[in-house]
Write a protein that holds these residues in place. Structure first.
Motif, PDB file in Angstrom:
ATOM      1  N   PRO A 290      -0.304   5.963 -17.756  1.00  0.00           N
ATOM      2  CA  PRO A 290       0.835   6.784 -18.138  1.00  0.00           C
ATOM      3  C   PRO A 290       1.231   7.719 -17.000  1.00  0.00           C
ATOM      4  O   PRO A 290       0.415   8.108 -16.176  1.00  0.00           O
ATOM      5  CB  PRO A 290       0.346   7.555 -19.355  1.00  0.00           C
ATOM      6  N   CYS A 291       2.517   8.064 -17.001  1.00  0.00           N
ATOM      7  CA  CYS A 291       3.079   8.950 -15.982  1.00  0.00           C
ATOM      8  C   CYS A 291       3.587  10.223 -16.642  1.00  0.00           C
ATOM      9  O   CYS A 291       3.790  10.266 -17.853  1.00  0.00           O
ATOM     10  CB  CYS A 291       4.255   8.269 -15.268  1.00  0.00           C
ATOM     11  N   GLN A 292       3.840  11.212 -15.814  1.00  0.00           N
ATOM     12  CA  GLN A 292       4.477  12.431 -16.299  1.00  0.00           C
ATOM     13  C   GLN A 292       5.895  12.074 -16.764  1.00  0.00           C
ATOM     14  O   GLN A 292       6.492  11.117 -16.279  1.00  0.00           O
ATOM     15  CB  GLN A 292       4.537  13.486 -15.188  1.00  0.00           C
ATOM     16  N   PRO A 293       6.441  12.843 -17.694  1.00  0.00           N
ATOM     17  CA  PRO A 293       7.790  12.558 -18.191  1.00  0.00           C
ATOM     18  C   PRO A 293       8.828  12.500 -17.061  1.00  0.00           C
ATOM     19  O   PRO A 293       8.698  13.185 -16.055  1.00  0.00           O
ATOM     20  CB  PRO A 293       8.084  13.737 -19.123  1.00  0.00           C
ATOM     21  N   ASN A 294       9.836  11.658 -17.283  1.00  0.00           N
ATOM     22  CA  ASN A 294      10.993  11.497 -16.393  1.00  0.00           C
ATOM     23  C   ASN A 294      10.700  10.785 -15.090  1.00  0.00           C
ATOM     24  O   ASN A 294      11.516  10.828 -14.167  1.00  0.00           O
ATOM     25  CB  ASN A 294      11.689  12.831 -16.129  1.00  0.00           C
ATOM     26  N   THR A 295       9.554  10.129 -14.972  1.00  0.00           N
ATOM     27  CA  THR A 295       9.310   9.301 -13.796  1.00  0.00           C
ATOM     28  C   THR A 295      10.367   8.208 -13.779  1.00  0.00           C
ATOM     29  O   THR A 295      10.684   7.620 -14.801  1.00  0.00           O
ATOM     30  CB  THR A 295       7.898   8.683 -13.847  1.00  0.00           C
ATOM     31  N   ALA A 296      10.922   7.952 -12.604  1.00  0.00           N
ATOM     32  CA  ALA A 296      11.981   6.947 -12.475  1.00  0.00           C
ATOM     33  C   ALA A 296      11.772   6.135 -11.203  1.00  0.00           C
ATOM     34  O   ALA A 296      11.050   6.549 -10.291  1.00  0.00           O
ATOM     35  CB  ALA A 296      13.349   7.613 -12.462  1.00  0.00           C
TER      36      ALA A 296
ATOM     37  N   GLU B 270       0.831  -1.213   0.000  1.00  0.00           N
ATOM     38  CA  GLU B 270       0.000   0.000   0.000  1.00  0.00           C
ATOM     39  C   GLU B 270       0.862   1.258   0.000  1.00  0.00           C
ATOM     40  O   GLU B 270       0.551   2.228  -0.695  1.00  0.00           O
ATOM     41  CB  GLU B 270      -0.978  -0.008   1.176  1.00  0.00           C
ATOM     42  N   ALA B 271       1.946   1.258   0.759  1.00  0.00           N
ATOM     43  CA  ALA B 271       2.848   2.408   0.777  1.00  0.00           C
ATOM     44  C   ALA B 271       3.499   2.592  -0.587  1.00  0.00           C
ATOM     45  O   ALA B 271       3.636   3.723  -1.073  1.00  0.00           O
ATOM     46  CB  ALA B 271       3.914   2.227   1.859  1.00  0.00           C
ATOM     47  N   PHE B 272       3.888   1.494  -1.234  1.00  0.00           N
ATOM     48  CA  PHE B 272       4.492   1.576  -2.563  1.00  0.00           C
ATOM     49  C   PHE B 272       3.488   2.107  -3.585  1.00  0.00           C
ATOM     50  O   PHE B 272       3.843   2.900  -4.454  1.00  0.00           O
ATOM     51  CB  PHE B 272       5.042   0.216  -2.997  1.00  0.00           C
ATOM     52  N   LYS B 273       2.219   1.670  -3.491  1.00  0.00           N
ATOM     53  CA  LYS B 273       1.184   2.172  -4.414  1.00  0.00           C
ATOM     54  C   LYS B 273       1.014   3.677  -4.269  1.00  0.00           C
ATOM     55  O   LYS B 273       0.956   4.409  -5.260  1.00  0.00           O
ATOM     56  CB  LYS B 273      -0.171   1.495  -4.127  1.00  0.00           C
ATOM     57  N   LYS B 274       0.921   4.151  -3.026  1.00  0.00           N
ATOM     58  CA  LYS B 274       0.736   5.585  -2.784  1.00  0.00           C
ATOM     59  C   LYS B 274       1.944   6.380  -3.279  1.00  0.00           C
ATOM     60  O   LYS B 274       1.793   7.429  -3.911  1.00  0.00           O
ATOM     61  CB  LYS B 274       0.503   5.849  -1.301  1.00  0.00           C
ATOM     62  N   ALA B 275       3.139   5.881  -2.985  1.00  0.00           N
ATOM     63  CA  ALA B 275       4.360   6.568  -3.422  1.00  0.00           C
ATOM     64  C   ALA B 275       4.441   6.579  -4.945  1.00  0.00           C
ATOM     65  O   ALA B 275       4.805   7.596  -5.551  1.00  0.00           O
ATOM     66  CB  ALA B 275       5.592   5.901  -2.815  1.00  0.00           C
ATOM     67  N   TRP B 276       4.095   5.460  -5.602  1.00  0.00           N
ATOM     68  CA  TRP B 276       4.113   5.393  -7.062  1.00  0.00           C
ATOM     69  C   TRP B 276       3.140   6.408  -7.650  1.00  0.00           C
ATOM     70  O   TRP B 276       3.478   7.123  -8.591  1.00  0.00           O
ATOM     71  CB  TRP B 276       3.775   3.998  -7.564  1.00  0.00           C
ATOM     72  N   ASN B 277       1.923   6.451  -7.135  1.00  0.00           N
ATOM     73  CA  ASN B 277       0.927   7.383  -7.667  1.00  0.00           C
ATOM     74  C   ASN B 277       1.418   8.820  -7.573  1.00  0.00           C
ATOM     75  O   ASN B 277       1.225   9.616  -8.497  1.00  0.00           O
ATOM     76  CB  ASN B 277      -0.415   7.202  -6.953  1.00  0.00           C
TER      77      ASN B 277
ATOM     78  N   SER C 134       2.410  10.951 -10.962  1.00  0.00           N
ATOM     79  CA  SER C 134       1.639  12.156 -11.272  1.00  0.00           C
ATOM     80  C   SER C 134       2.519  13.403 -11.381  1.00  0.00           C
ATOM     81  O   SER C 134       2.141  14.370 -12.021  1.00  0.00           O
ATOM     82  CB  SER C 134       0.550  12.384 -10.226  1.00  0.00           C
ATOM     83  N   LYS C 135       3.712  13.377 -10.774  1.00  0.00           N
ATOM     84  CA  LYS C 135       4.600  14.535 -10.783  1.00  0.00           C
ATOM     85  C   LYS C 135       5.827  14.370 -11.684  1.00  0.00           C
ATOM     86  O   LYS C 135       6.604  15.308 -11.835  1.00  0.00           O
ATOM     87  CB  LYS C 135       5.102  14.813  -9.368  1.00  0.00           C
ATOM     88  N   GLY C 136       6.048  13.169 -12.219  1.00  0.00           N
ATOM     89  CA  GLY C 136       7.269  12.930 -12.974  1.00  0.00           C
ATOM     90  C   GLY C 136       8.479  12.935 -12.057  1.00  0.00           C
ATOM     91  O   GLY C 136       9.542  13.444 -12.399  1.00  0.00           O
ATOM     92  N   ALA C 137       8.317  12.359 -10.873  1.00  0.00           N
ATOM     93  CA  ALA C 137       9.369  12.360  -9.855  1.00  0.00           C
ATOM     94  C   ALA C 137      10.100  11.019  -9.823  1.00  0.00           C
ATOM     95  O   ALA C 137       9.718  10.062 -10.500  1.00  0.00           O
ATOM     96  CB  ALA C 137       8.759  12.655  -8.484  1.00  0.00           C
ATOM     97  N   ILE C 138      11.129  10.957  -9.015  1.00  0.00           N
ATOM     98  CA  ILE C 138      11.897   9.723  -8.814  1.00  0.00           C
ATOM     99  C   ILE C 138      11.360   9.026  -7.579  1.00  0.00           C
ATOM    100  O   ILE C 138      11.390   9.580  -6.477  1.00  0.00           O
ATOM    101  CB  ILE C 138      13.393  10.037  -8.607  1.00  0.00           C
ATOM    102  N   LEU C 139      10.862   7.806  -7.739  1.00  0.00           N
ATOM    103  CA  LEU C 139      10.436   7.006  -6.603  1.00  0.00           C
ATOM    104  C   LEU C 139      11.691   6.362  -6.022  1.00  0.00           C
ATOM    105  O   LEU C 139      12.415   5.659  -6.722  1.00  0.00           O
ATOM    106  CB  LEU C 139       9.437   5.927  -7.026  1.00  0.00           C
TER     107      LEU C 139
END
Length: 183
Positions: free
Chosen positions: A56-62, A23-30, A34-39
């Protein structure tokens, strides 16, 4: 890759204490998607039941894996007809890095695979364009002259770029005794 924000799974409740951190991974992934951030997955061991990271994610999601993500050990958590553990679905220009480990607990699954229609646990990439991984490796198989089977490795409609070895299955080399030459 441009400098961008980070999203740490611990900030969303991941404990790395042997409990299911899905659940924590799902929330962090979302949030990252949504921001194109690095998880960021810190250098600890996290256990996950089956999970899908969808775009799909915002560009540069990693996905920066510094620690270990371990498969949930109880087989009852997996559907018999779909033994997918981690699925990355519909992400583009996506990078998986950090030097960490996806540990599917392979030996347990190989020993019990006959109970699951010869299916093995899978990390799956679907519809991922420009997936950048250093190595997508399965191994090391055959240590100490043991036998191992690999099946159901799925990389579907994905383009791997910037890889050292692409997708590989690592095995131990058999050492045969050297024969003496007759002179």
């Amino acid at each position: 890759m441009m400098s961008q924000g980070t999203v740490n799974v611990d900030d969303f409740g991941a404990k790395g204490d042997g409990s299911d951190d899905r659940e924590a991974f799902k929330k962090a992934w979302n949030e990252a998607c949504s921001k194109g951030a690095i998880l960021v997955v810190p250098n600890r061991i996290y256990r996950l039941k089956p999970i899908t990271f969808s775009g799909p994610c915002q560009p540069n999601t990693a996905f920066m894996l510094y620690g270990t993500i371990e498969a949930w050990p109880q087989m009852s958590a997996y559907e018999e007809d779909k033994l997918h553990w981690i699925v990355f679905d519909s992400v583009s220009n996506f990078k998986v890095d950090g030097g960490g480990t996806f540990n599917g607990n392979g030996k347990k699954w190989w020993q019990n695979s006959c109970k699951y229609s010869n299916n093995n646990l899978a990390v799956t990439f679907y519809d991922c364009k420009n997936l950048r991984v250093k190595n997508l490796s399965i191994g090391s198989l055959g240590a100490d002259k043991s036998e191992a089977e690999v099946s159901n490795v799925i990389v579907n409609r994905a383009t791997l770029t910037g890889t050292t070895n692409g997708v590989r299955i690592k095995t131990w080399q058999l050492n045969f005794p050297q024969s003496s030459s007759l002179d």
